[in-house]
Motif scaffolding. Structure first.
Motif, PDB file in Angstrom:
ATOM      1  N   PRO A 172      41.524  34.692  38.047  1.00 12.55           N
ATOM      2  CA  PRO A 172      42.660  35.606  37.921  1.00 12.55           C
ATOM      3  C   PRO A 172      42.517  36.473  36.662  1.00 12.55           C
ATOM      4  N   PRO A 173      42.915  37.729  36.729  1.00 12.25           N
ATOM      5  CA  PRO A 173      42.782  38.602  35.551  1.00 12.25           C
ATOM      6  C   PRO A 173      43.769  38.242  34.448  1.00 12.25           C
ATOM      7  N   ASP A 174      43.338  38.439  33.202  1.00  8.30           N
ATOM      8  CA  ASP A 174      44.196  38.147  32.049  1.00  8.30           C
ATOM      9  C   ASP A 174      45.159  39.289  31.746  1.00  8.30           C
ATOM     10  N   GLN A 175      44.924  40.452  32.337  1.00  6.87           N
ATOM     11  CA  GLN A 175      45.807  41.604  32.186  1.00  6.87           C
ATOM     12  C   GLN A 175      45.636  42.495  33.408  1.00  6.87           C
ATOM     13  N   ASN A 176      46.434  43.536  33.493  1.00  9.81           N
ATOM     14  CA  ASN A 176      46.293  44.474  34.611  1.00  9.81           C
ATOM     15  C   ASN A 176      45.037  45.312  34.405  1.00  9.81           C
ATOM     16  N   TYR A 177      44.227  45.391  35.445  1.00 10.74           N
ATOM     17  CA  TYR A 177      43.032  46.228  35.443  1.00 10.74           C
ATOM     18  C   TYR A 177      43.061  47.101  36.693  1.00 10.74           C
ATOM     19  N   PHE A 178      42.506  48.295  36.583  1.00 11.47           N
ATOM     20  CA  PHE A 178      42.311  49.097  37.790  1.00 11.47           C
ATOM     21  C   PHE A 178      41.112  48.548  38.535  1.00 11.47           C
ATOM     22  N   MET A 179      41.084  48.803  39.842  1.00  9.90           N
ATOM     23  CA  MET A 179      40.004  48.300  40.683  1.00  9.90           C
ATOM     24  C   MET A 179      39.460  49.446  41.521  1.00  9.90           C
ATOM     25  N   SER A 180      38.144  49.570  41.543  1.00  6.08           N
ATOM     26  CA  SER A 180      37.475  50.552  42.385  1.00  6.08           C
ATOM     27  C   SER A 180      37.108  49.881  43.700  1.00  6.08           C
ATOM     28  N   CYS A 181      37.536  50.469  44.805  1.00  7.70           N
ATOM     29  CA  CYS A 181      37.263  49.927  46.132  1.00  7.70           C
ATOM     30  C   CYS A 181      36.449  50.951  46.916  1.00  7.70           C
TER      31      CYS A 181
END
Length: 170
Positions: A132-141
């Protein structure tokens, strides 16, 4: 060609000019248009259907990631990459849901930083990421998306109706 032009062309190709005013013919046209577009999209691997969408966002301490829909709906998802401080990270490795549940059963990030390394599909709109991420991240799909269909709201037309009008009308 826009939606109305396509409807007129279909009516003319049907061989009877009265079809332009025929309510029954007009009623089945949206289904016929959808059938034609889906048939073309299944038979051709069009480059215009391959899309990279960078608007998805991972949520802190949450393993579920909802695929972005800003540019359409993903049909085939090929690559997921976190974006950390504006830099594309390593592509996430595909794994089974069972593997992710065994390795990372908690929704809480195991460390700081915690950037996902794996993904597994849940359904057409959601994937599981781990850790699980430790903070909000953007994700490239990146993958194949179903492009917008030709309908009355789409006055410009679609790739199929504008670039392949003869195939579409056939």
């Amino acid at each position: 060609m826009n939606y109305q032009d396509n409807l007129r062309a279909v009516a003319q190709l049907a061989g009877n000019p009265a079809y332009e005013q025929d309510a029954d013919f007009q009623a089945i046209l949206p289904s016929a248009i959808m059938f034609a577009e889906n048939l073309i999209l299944r038979d051709l691997d069009l480059l215009s259907t391959r899309v990279e969408d960078n608007t998805g966002e991972l949520t802190q301490n949450r393993r579920r990631f909802i695929l972005p829909t800003a540019s359409g709906t993903f049909i085939v998802l090929e690559v997921l990459r976190p974006i950390v401080d504006g830099v594309y990270g390593q592509p996430l490795l595909p794994a089974s849901r069972e593997t992710l549940d065994m390795l990372y059963p908690s929704e809480v990030a195991p460390s700081q930083p915690s950037i996902p390394q794996f993904w597994a599909p849940i359904d057409q709109a959601t994937v599981l990421v781990a850790p699980p991420p430790d903070q909000n991240y953007f994700m490239s799909c990146f993958g194949t998306q179903r492009p917008a269909t030709l309908d009355p709201k789409n006055t410009i037309g679609t790739f199929i109706s504008t670039q392949l009008p003869d195939l579409f009308l056939a």
